[in-house]
Each structure stands twice: as structure tokens, then as C-alpha cells.
Write a protein that holds these residues in place. Structure first.
Motif, PDB file in Angstrom:
ATOM      1  N   LEU A 166     -21.858  24.855  -9.846  1.00  0.00           N
ATOM      2  CA  LEU A 166     -22.436  23.558 -10.187  1.00  0.00           C
ATOM      3  C   LEU A 166     -21.326  22.561 -10.465  1.00  0.00           C
ATOM      4  O   LEU A 166     -20.326  22.898 -11.109  1.00  0.00           O
ATOM      5  CB  LEU A 166     -23.330  23.657 -11.423  1.00  0.00           C
ATOM      6  CG  LEU A 166     -24.684  24.356 -11.286  1.00  0.00           C
ATOM      7  CD1 LEU A 166     -25.416  24.311 -12.625  1.00  0.00           C
ATOM      8  CD2 LEU A 166     -25.534  23.707 -10.211  1.00  0.00           C
ATOM      9  N   SER A 167     -21.512  21.345  -9.983  1.00  0.00           N
ATOM     10  CA  SER A 167     -20.575  20.265 -10.248  1.00  0.00           C
ATOM     11  C   SER A 167     -21.244  19.290 -11.218  1.00  0.00           C
ATOM     12  O   SER A 167     -22.343  18.792 -10.948  1.00  0.00           O
ATOM     13  CB  SER A 167     -20.216  19.560  -8.933  1.00  0.00           C
ATOM     14  OG  SER A 167     -19.447  18.411  -9.186  1.00  0.00           O
ATOM     15  N   LEU A 168     -20.592  19.023 -12.359  1.00  0.00           N
ATOM     16  CA  LEU A 168     -21.177  18.175 -13.404  1.00  0.00           C
ATOM     17  C   LEU A 168     -20.155  17.175 -13.929  1.00  0.00           C
ATOM     18  O   LEU A 168     -18.953  17.436 -13.925  1.00  0.00           O
ATOM     19  CB  LEU A 168     -21.661  19.032 -14.576  1.00  0.00           C
ATOM     20  CG  LEU A 168     -22.702  20.110 -14.296  1.00  0.00           C
ATOM     21  CD1 LEU A 168     -22.829  21.027 -15.508  1.00  0.00           C
ATOM     22  CD2 LEU A 168     -24.043  19.493 -13.987  1.00  0.00           C
ATOM     23  N   LYS A 216     -28.227  24.357 -18.653  1.00  0.00           N
ATOM     24  CA  LYS A 216     -28.510  23.754 -17.351  1.00  0.00           C
ATOM     25  C   LYS A 216     -29.270  24.776 -16.522  1.00  0.00           C
ATOM     26  O   LYS A 216     -28.848  25.923 -16.390  1.00  0.00           O
ATOM     27  CB  LYS A 216     -27.208  23.367 -16.634  1.00  0.00           C
ATOM     28  CG  LYS A 216     -26.655  22.014 -17.030  1.00  0.00           C
ATOM     29  CD  LYS A 216     -27.542  20.891 -16.533  1.00  0.00           C
ATOM     30  CE  LYS A 216     -27.003  19.523 -16.951  1.00  0.00           C
ATOM     31  NZ  LYS A 216     -27.904  18.437 -16.544  1.00  0.00           N
ATOM     32  N   ASN A 217     -30.403  24.348 -15.989  1.00  0.00           N
ATOM     33  CA  ASN A 217     -31.246  25.239 -15.181  1.00  0.00           C
ATOM     34  C   ASN A 217     -31.618  26.511 -15.941  1.00  0.00           C
ATOM     35  O   ASN A 217     -31.749  27.588 -15.357  1.00  0.00           O
ATOM     36  CB  ASN A 217     -30.541  25.608 -13.867  1.00  0.00           C
ATOM     37  CG  ASN A 217     -30.200  24.385 -13.024  1.00  0.00           C
ATOM     38  OD1 ASN A 217     -30.888  23.379 -13.088  1.00  0.00           O
ATOM     39  ND2 ASN A 217     -29.141  24.482 -12.249  1.00  0.00           N
ATOM     40  N   ILE A 272     -24.242  26.903 -20.997  1.00  0.00           N
ATOM     41  CA  ILE A 272     -22.879  26.616 -20.532  1.00  0.00           C
ATOM     42  C   ILE A 272     -21.942  27.056 -21.655  1.00  0.00           C
ATOM     43  O   ILE A 272     -21.906  26.455 -22.727  1.00  0.00           O
ATOM     44  CB  ILE A 272     -22.698  25.126 -20.234  1.00  0.00           C
ATOM     45  CG1 ILE A 272     -23.658  24.687 -19.129  1.00  0.00           C
ATOM     46  CG2 ILE A 272     -21.253  24.822 -19.842  1.00  0.00           C
ATOM     47  CD1 ILE A 272     -23.692  23.182 -18.902  1.00  0.00           C
ATOM     48  N   LEU A 294     -23.283  17.212 -20.752  1.00  0.00           N
ATOM     49  CA  LEU A 294     -22.998  17.063 -19.327  1.00  0.00           C
ATOM     50  C   LEU A 294     -24.241  16.523 -18.635  1.00  0.00           C
ATOM     51  O   LEU A 294     -25.369  16.855 -19.001  1.00  0.00           O
ATOM     52  CB  LEU A 294     -22.587  18.411 -18.733  1.00  0.00           C
ATOM     53  CG  LEU A 294     -21.221  18.904 -19.208  1.00  0.00           C
ATOM     54  CD1 LEU A 294     -21.136  20.430 -19.132  1.00  0.00           C
ATOM     55  CD2 LEU A 294     -20.108  18.270 -18.391  1.00  0.00           C
ATOM     56  N   ASN A 330     -26.328  15.104 -14.852  1.00  0.00           N
ATOM     57  CA  ASN A 330     -27.032  15.754 -13.752  1.00  0.00           C
ATOM     58  C   ASN A 330     -26.093  16.596 -12.911  1.00  0.00           C
ATOM     59  O   ASN A 330     -24.932  16.248 -12.698  1.00  0.00           O
ATOM     60  CB  ASN A 330     -27.726  14.702 -12.867  1.00  0.00           C
ATOM     61  CG  ASN A 330     -28.832  13.976 -13.616  1.00  0.00           C
ATOM     62  OD1 ASN A 330     -29.442  14.537 -14.518  1.00  0.00           O
ATOM     63  ND2 ASN A 330     -29.074  12.730 -13.246  1.00  0.00           N
ATOM     64  N   GLU A 331     -26.656  17.703 -12.404  1.00  0.00           N
ATOM     65  CA  GLU A 331     -25.825  18.642 -11.655  1.00  0.00           C
ATOM     66  C   GLU A 331     -25.908  18.398 -10.154  1.00  0.00           C
ATOM     67  O   GLU A 331     -26.898  17.863  -9.646  1.00  0.00           O
ATOM     68  CB  GLU A 331     -26.241  20.089 -11.953  1.00  0.00           C
ATOM     69  CG  GLU A 331     -27.580  20.505 -11.399  1.00  0.00           C
ATOM     70  CD  GLU A 331     -28.730  20.203 -12.344  1.00  0.00           C
ATOM     71  OE1 GLU A 331     -29.841  20.682 -12.093  1.00  0.00           O
ATOM     72  OE2 GLU A 331     -28.512  19.471 -13.329  1.00  0.00           O
ATOM     73  N   SER A 332     -24.853  18.804  -9.455  1.00  0.00           N
ATOM     74  CA  SER A 332     -24.822  18.818  -7.990  1.00  0.00           C
ATOM     75  C   SER A 332     -24.529  20.251  -7.560  1.00  0.00           C
ATOM     76  O   SER A 332     -23.389  20.703  -7.646  1.00  0.00           O
ATOM     77  CB  SER A 332     -23.729  17.877  -7.454  1.00  0.00           C
ATOM     78  OG  SER A 332     -23.962  16.561  -7.863  1.00  0.00           O
ATOM     79  N   PRO A 333     -25.559  20.994  -7.100  1.00  0.00           N
ATOM     80  CA  PRO A 333     -25.326  22.379  -6.687  1.00  0.00           C
ATOM     81  C   PRO A 333     -24.425  22.435  -5.454  1.00  0.00           C
ATOM     82  O   PRO A 333     -24.509  21.599  -4.560  1.00  0.00           O
ATOM     83  CB  PRO A 333     -26.731  22.902  -6.360  1.00  0.00           C
ATOM     84  CG  PRO A 333     -27.673  21.927  -6.995  1.00  0.00           C
ATOM     85  CD  PRO A 333     -26.965  20.613  -6.998  1.00  0.00           C
ATOM     86  N   GLU A 349     -14.895  15.434 -13.465  1.00  0.00           N
ATOM     87  CA  GLU A 349     -15.838  16.381 -12.878  1.00  0.00           C
ATOM     88  C   GLU A 349     -15.516  17.791 -13.374  1.00  0.00           C
ATOM     89  O   GLU A 349     -14.372  18.159 -13.551  1.00  0.00           O
ATOM     90  CB  GLU A 349     -15.744  16.330 -11.357  1.00  0.00           C
ATOM     91  CG  GLU A 349     -16.718  17.262 -10.643  1.00  0.00           C
ATOM     92  CD  GLU A 349     -16.550  17.235  -9.134  1.00  0.00           C
ATOM     93  OE1 GLU A 349     -17.391  17.812  -8.443  1.00  0.00           O
ATOM     94  OE2 GLU A 349     -15.549  16.631  -8.665  1.00  0.00           O
TER      95      GLU A 349
END
Length: 310
Positions: A69-71, A151-152, A156, A182, A184-187, A232
Motif C-alpha cells: 500500500l502507498s500512503l 487500514k482495510n 499499521i 495516514l 487514502n491508500e493506493s494499492p 509517501e
């Protein structure tokens, strides 16, 4: 005469075949005796048994897959910060819009024998967006309550950009807390994950387990993989393996690598970082002197020798 020669030839052929089969059998037997030991799960379980290491935890099962995941750090909005307007016992400041510092005018008591559920009940109404955090434990050495951001559905672990640290006084009363989050995430690309038993074997091979240890809990979370200067953060799925209900280790569930998880070292780093940020408050701010005094005292009294830091 000719028949006798043919008969002799057949006998010789059978003798040669017998010798060949005998040599083949002996070679296979020799290979079996000197073969490398089996590395299957059953073999590893035998190794654990020989070291008196047991697994009482219910190991998650199934086909595991997840993605990195990128946050980025979240900035708290003015609307969100109105949460503190109705909190008569709290003063709050948002430093650089990313760090909330909230002080309790009257300290709030945490019972010494409080279980996880009671601690969550006492704390959650005082924290902004509290449903986004999961209680991670009470560090008695530092006297700090740790809440990991989720997250999800996964916590973390030990990231200064997504955590709540509640500081207690010598009477186990909440006096102030710090909060980061943190966004929103970018999977990224989904990957297959190692099984829990494979992660346990990584700890065993890495000499993290000792004779007589018991694996008491195994769960999934997220751990920092790559912190970038841009702000990031890249997170990897990680197995959290708890030993003897006391110490937890983390294993990258994609690469099967043990990752740093020394809570004491993390807290010392978080305190140092918070001190730098609190210095930005106006010198006549009511909280500044109080918080800095408390943090500096914790930093001094709990500083670790270099040999103890992983």
C-alpha cells in the motif's frame, strides 16, 4: 556345439544384467542415506518439538494474497478539529495540520488491572476519529498507551505517521496524547503471501525463538516497507507473531523477512520527533512547557544503551 555357445552367451547376459541391477540398487540406497534432510512443514514441526517450542495460536489458513500500500500523511481539517470544541477537559493543538497534541486539564485514570476492552472504552471518546485506531498495548516501561491506525481492517505497526500515543503520569492517569494519521491508500500489485508457519520458521532460523517458547498469537497487519522523502510511505503485509503473550515479532509476509519491531526504540524515536514539533508552538502556549518537560523526562529516563537497540 552352436547351441552350447548360445546358452553360454545368454548366461553371461543375465549375469551382466544382475550385476547392473545390484549396482543400481546399492547406489540408490547410498543416495537415500546421504540425502539432505526434508524441509517440509512436518520436518520443521519436528525441529520445534526438539527445541520444546510449541504453537498454541490458531494459525490463519487459506490462500493468502495482498498488495503493498502507498500512503501519504493526512492533514486534519478545520471541520474535523471541531471535535474538540465539546471536550471540556481537553485542550488541543494541530501542529502543521498533521500532528494533534491534546492535553487533559484533569488527568483521566486508567485502572492498573484494566483489560484491553476497558482501556479502549476509557480512551476512545477522547480521540478524534477513534474508530480508525486499534489498541496495540500498554508499554509499562515508558507508561504509554499505543494505538495503531488501521487500514482495510489491518493495523499499521509502529509508524510515526499513523499512531496515537497516550502518555500517563506516575498514577497511571492520562495527561496528554499525540495523534497522527495516514490518508487514502493506493494499492500496488497484489502478491502471494507466505503462510504463517513459514513466517514462524523465519523467526526460528533467525534465532528469535528460544528453547521452551510458546507461539501464542499470529495475526496480519501492515509494516513500513519504504519511507520516501516525498512523504509517501509504502507498507507491506506483515505477520505479527506473539511469543509467550509478551513479545511480538513482525515478518514481511511477501518477502518473508524479519522486520524491526523494537517498541522501546520506536517510542524513543517518536518522543524525539514530537519534541521537535512541539518546539514550534508559541512560547506562551499553555501546553508547550508542560509537554516538553514530560517528554524530555521520559527521553532521559528511558534512553537505551546502543547495544540494546536493534
Amino acid at each position: 556345439m552352436q547351441w552350447k555357445q548360445i546358452k553360454t552367451l545368454f548366461i553371461l547376459c543375465f549375469l551382466i544384467l544382475d550385476v547392473y541391477l545390484l549396482l543400481t540398487f546399492l547406489n540408490k540406497q547410498s543416495e537415500a542415506e546421504f540425502a539432505l534432510p526434508d524441509t517440509s512443514n512436518s520436518s520443521f514441526e519436528e525441529q520445534l518439538k526438539s527445541e520444546d517450542i510449541s504453537i498454541s495460536a490458531d494459525l490463519p489458513s487459506g490462500d493468502f494474497s495482498a498488495s503493498y500500500l502507498s500512503l501519504y500523511s493526512k492533514k486534519f481539517t478545520d471541520e474535523e478539529l471541531t471535535f474538540f470544541d465539546d471536550k471540556e477537559n481537553q485542550q488541543a493543538e494541530a501542529i502543521d495540520e498533521k500532528l494533534i497534541l491534546s492535553r487533559f486539564d484533569n488527568p483521566v485514570s486508567i485502572p492498573e488491572d484494566a483489560d484491553d476492552n476497558l482501556i479502549k472504552e476509557v480512551v476512545k471518546n477522547s480521540i478524534l476519529l477513534s474508530n480508525n485506531y486499534r489498541f496495540g498495548g500498554w508499554n509499562k516501561e515508558m507508561n504509554v498507551l499505543v494505538f495503531f491506525q488501521q487500514k482495510n481492517g489491518y493495523p499499521i505497526y509502529y509508524n510515526q505517521k499513523g499512531i496515537v500515543l497516550v502518555y500517563l503520569n506516575d498514577d497511571n492517569e492520562m495527561i496528554f496524547y499525540t495523534q497522527t494519521m495516514l490518508g487514502n491508500e493506493s494499492p500496488l500489485e497484489e502478491k502471494a503471501l507466505v503462510e504463517p508457519i513459514t513466517a514462524i520458521q523465519a523467526l526460528f532460523d533467525g534465532n528469535r525463538l528460544e528453547n521452551g517458547d510458546e507461539i501464542t498469537n499470529v495475526s496480519m497487519g501492515l509494516h513500513t516497507r519504504i519511507p520516501l522523502e516525498s512523504g509517501e510511505q509504502v507498507f507491506s503485509p506483515a505477520w505479527r507473531i506473539t511469543v509467550n503473550d509478551e513479545e511480538s515479532f513482525h515478518v514481511n509476509a511477501i518477502e518473508n523477512l524479519i522486520v524491526s519491531s523494537n517498541e522501546q526504540t520506536f517510542l524513543l524515536g517518536a518522543i524525539s520527533s514530537t519534541i521537535e514539533k512541539v518546539q514550534k508552538l508559541n512560547k506562551d502556549n499553555d501546553m508547550k512547557g508542560f509537554v516538553l518537560s514530560h517528554l524530555n523526562e521520559k527521553l532521559t529516563s528511558n534512553q537505551q544503551p546502543e547495544s540494546e537497540i536493534e
